[in-house]
Design a protein around this motif. Structure first.
Motif, PDB file in Angstrom:
ATOM      1  N   SER A  23       0.805  -1.215   0.000  1.00  0.00           N
ATOM      2  CA  SER A  23       0.000   0.000   0.000  1.00  0.00           C
ATOM      3  C   SER A  23       0.841   1.269   0.000  1.00  0.00           C
ATOM      4  CB  SER A  23      -0.951   0.007   1.198  1.00  0.00           C
ATOM      5  OG  SER A  23      -0.191   0.072   2.390  1.00  0.00           O
ATOM      6  N   GLY A  24       2.067   1.235   0.450  1.00  0.00           N
ATOM      7  CA  GLY A  24       2.888   2.439   0.477  1.00  0.00           C
ATOM      8  C   GLY A  24       3.468   2.801  -0.874  1.00  0.00           C
ATOM      9  N   GLY A  25       3.610   1.867  -1.786  1.00  0.00           N
ATOM     10  CA  GLY A  25       4.256   2.144  -3.054  1.00  0.00           C
ATOM     11  C   GLY A  25       3.296   2.378  -4.205  1.00  0.00           C
ATOM     12  N   VAL A  26       2.018   2.648  -3.937  1.00  0.00           N
ATOM     13  CA  VAL A  26       1.044   2.838  -5.010  1.00  0.00           C
ATOM     14  C   VAL A  26       1.100   4.274  -5.502  1.00  0.00           C
ATOM     15  CG1 VAL A  26      -1.403   2.742  -5.596  1.00  0.00           C
ATOM     16  CG2 VAL A  26      -0.431   1.037  -4.086  1.00  0.00           C
ATOM     17  N   ASN A  27       1.052   4.461  -6.807  1.00  0.00           N
ATOM     18  CA  ASN A  27       1.071   5.785  -7.409  1.00  0.00           C
ATOM     19  C   ASN A  27      -0.367   6.245  -7.624  1.00  0.00           C
ATOM     20  OD1 ASN A  27       1.613   8.117  -8.738  1.00  0.00           O
ATOM     21  ND2 ASN A  27       2.461   7.150 -10.564  1.00  0.00           N
ATOM     22  N   TYR A  28      -0.782   7.295  -6.914  1.00  0.00           N
ATOM     23  CA  TYR A  28      -2.151   7.787  -7.015  1.00  0.00           C
ATOM     24  C   TYR A  28      -2.283   8.976  -7.964  1.00  0.00           C
ATOM     25  CZ  TYR A  28      -3.231   4.875  -3.007  1.00  0.00           C
ATOM     26  OH  TYR A  28      -3.416   3.814  -2.160  1.00  0.00           O
ATOM     27  N   SER A  29      -1.279   9.314  -8.717  1.00  0.00           N
ATOM     28  CA  SER A  29      -1.341  10.501  -9.569  1.00  0.00           C
ATOM     29  C   SER A  29      -2.346  10.350 -10.701  1.00  0.00           C
ATOM     30  CB  SER A  29       0.042  10.806 -10.143  1.00  0.00           C
ATOM     31  OG  SER A  29       0.449   9.749 -10.999  1.00  0.00           O
ATOM     32  N   TRP A  30      -2.659   9.135 -11.111  1.00  0.00           N
ATOM     33  CA  TRP A  30      -3.641   8.948 -12.188  1.00  0.00           C
ATOM     34  C   TRP A  30      -5.026   9.400 -11.754  1.00  0.00           C
ATOM     35  CZ3 TRP A  30      -7.763   5.899 -11.001  1.00  0.00           C
ATOM     36  CH2 TRP A  30      -7.607   5.058  -9.907  1.00  0.00           C
ATOM     37  N   GLY A  31      -5.302   9.428 -10.451  1.00  0.00           N
ATOM     38  CA  GLY A  31      -6.616   9.828  -9.955  1.00  0.00           C
ATOM     39  C   GLY A  31      -6.906  11.305 -10.178  1.00  0.00           C
ATOM     40  N   ALA A  32      -5.879  12.149 -10.180  1.00  0.00           N
ATOM     41  CA  ALA A  32      -6.087  13.582 -10.382  1.00  0.00           C
ATOM     42  C   ALA A  32      -6.579  13.857 -11.800  1.00  0.00           C
ATOM     43  CB  ALA A  32      -4.799  14.336 -10.110  1.00  0.00           C
ATOM     44  N   THR A  37     -11.154  15.185 -15.382  1.00  0.00           N
ATOM     45  CA  THR A  37     -12.005  14.813 -16.520  1.00  0.00           C
ATOM     46  C   THR A  37     -13.453  14.669 -16.084  1.00  0.00           C
ATOM     47  OG1 THR A  37     -10.142  13.642 -17.496  1.00  0.00           O
ATOM     48  CG2 THR A  37     -12.323  13.123 -18.348  1.00  0.00           C
ATOM     49  N   MET A  38     -13.685  14.070 -14.933  1.00  0.00           N
ATOM     50  CA  MET A  38     -15.042  13.912 -14.424  1.00  0.00           C
ATOM     51  C   MET A  38     -15.658  15.264 -14.102  1.00  0.00           C
ATOM     52  SD  MET A  38     -16.924  13.192 -11.041  1.00  0.00           S
ATOM     53  CE  MET A  38     -15.625  13.986 -10.268  1.00  0.00           C
ATOM     54  N   HIS A  39     -14.877  16.179 -13.552  1.00  0.00           N
ATOM     55  CA  HIS A  39     -15.369  17.523 -13.244  1.00  0.00           C
ATOM     56  C   HIS A  39     -15.822  18.231 -14.519  1.00  0.00           C
ATOM     57  CE1 HIS A  39     -14.688  21.889 -12.879  1.00  0.00           C
ATOM     58  NE2 HIS A  39     -15.327  21.723 -11.737  1.00  0.00           N
ATOM     59  N   ASP A  40     -15.016  18.181 -15.571  1.00  0.00           N
ATOM     60  CA  ASP A  40     -15.393  18.818 -16.834  1.00  0.00           C
ATOM     61  C   ASP A  40     -16.660  18.197 -17.405  1.00  0.00           C
ATOM     62  OD1 ASP A  40     -13.172  20.380 -16.532  1.00  0.00           O
ATOM     63  OD2 ASP A  40     -11.924  19.143 -17.867  1.00  0.00           O
TER      64      ASP A  40
END
Length: 108
Positions: A23-32, A37-40
């Motif tokens: 769990s510490g090495g997961v890259n969460y940058s794809w979520g931003a 995109t969802m906001h637009d």
């Protein structure tokens, strides 16, 4: 205890440890990017939904005004109730088009 039960017990104890270790090495940058995109998408669709609400409200106003006119000419007694219903529906549509986007922090 049999040998099989010991192996199963050992595996059950090791599997959660392996899952927590990753769990510490997961890259969460794809979520931003997905969130942007969802906001637009939501903001674009909010405009379309607002325009559809305006169209439905305009059809309702025309039909209701014709019903009031017909009731007035035939001499029915519940004209005031129909007029108040029409005014209330118009105020709701106007209020909803201002309040609902403002509730979510958007200005249309």
């Amino acid at each position: 205890m049999s040998k099989t039960k010991k192996i199963v017990c050992a595996l059950c104890c090791l599997i959660p440890s392996a899952a927590f270790a990753k769990s510490g090495g997961v890259n969460y940058s794809w979520g931003a990017d997905a969130l942007a995109t969802m906001h637009d998408f939501v903001v674009t669709n909010m405009l379309y939904v607002l325009y559809i609400c305006y169209a439905v409200a305009s059809v309702f106003v025309v039909v209701s005004a014709l019903q009031i006119y017909i009731k007035w000419n035939t001499g029915e007694q519940d004209i005031v109730k129909s007029i108040l219903s029409l005014v209330g529906a118009c105020l709701f549509i106007i209020g909803a088009s201002i309040v609902f986007p403002a509730f979510f922090g958007y200005r249309i």
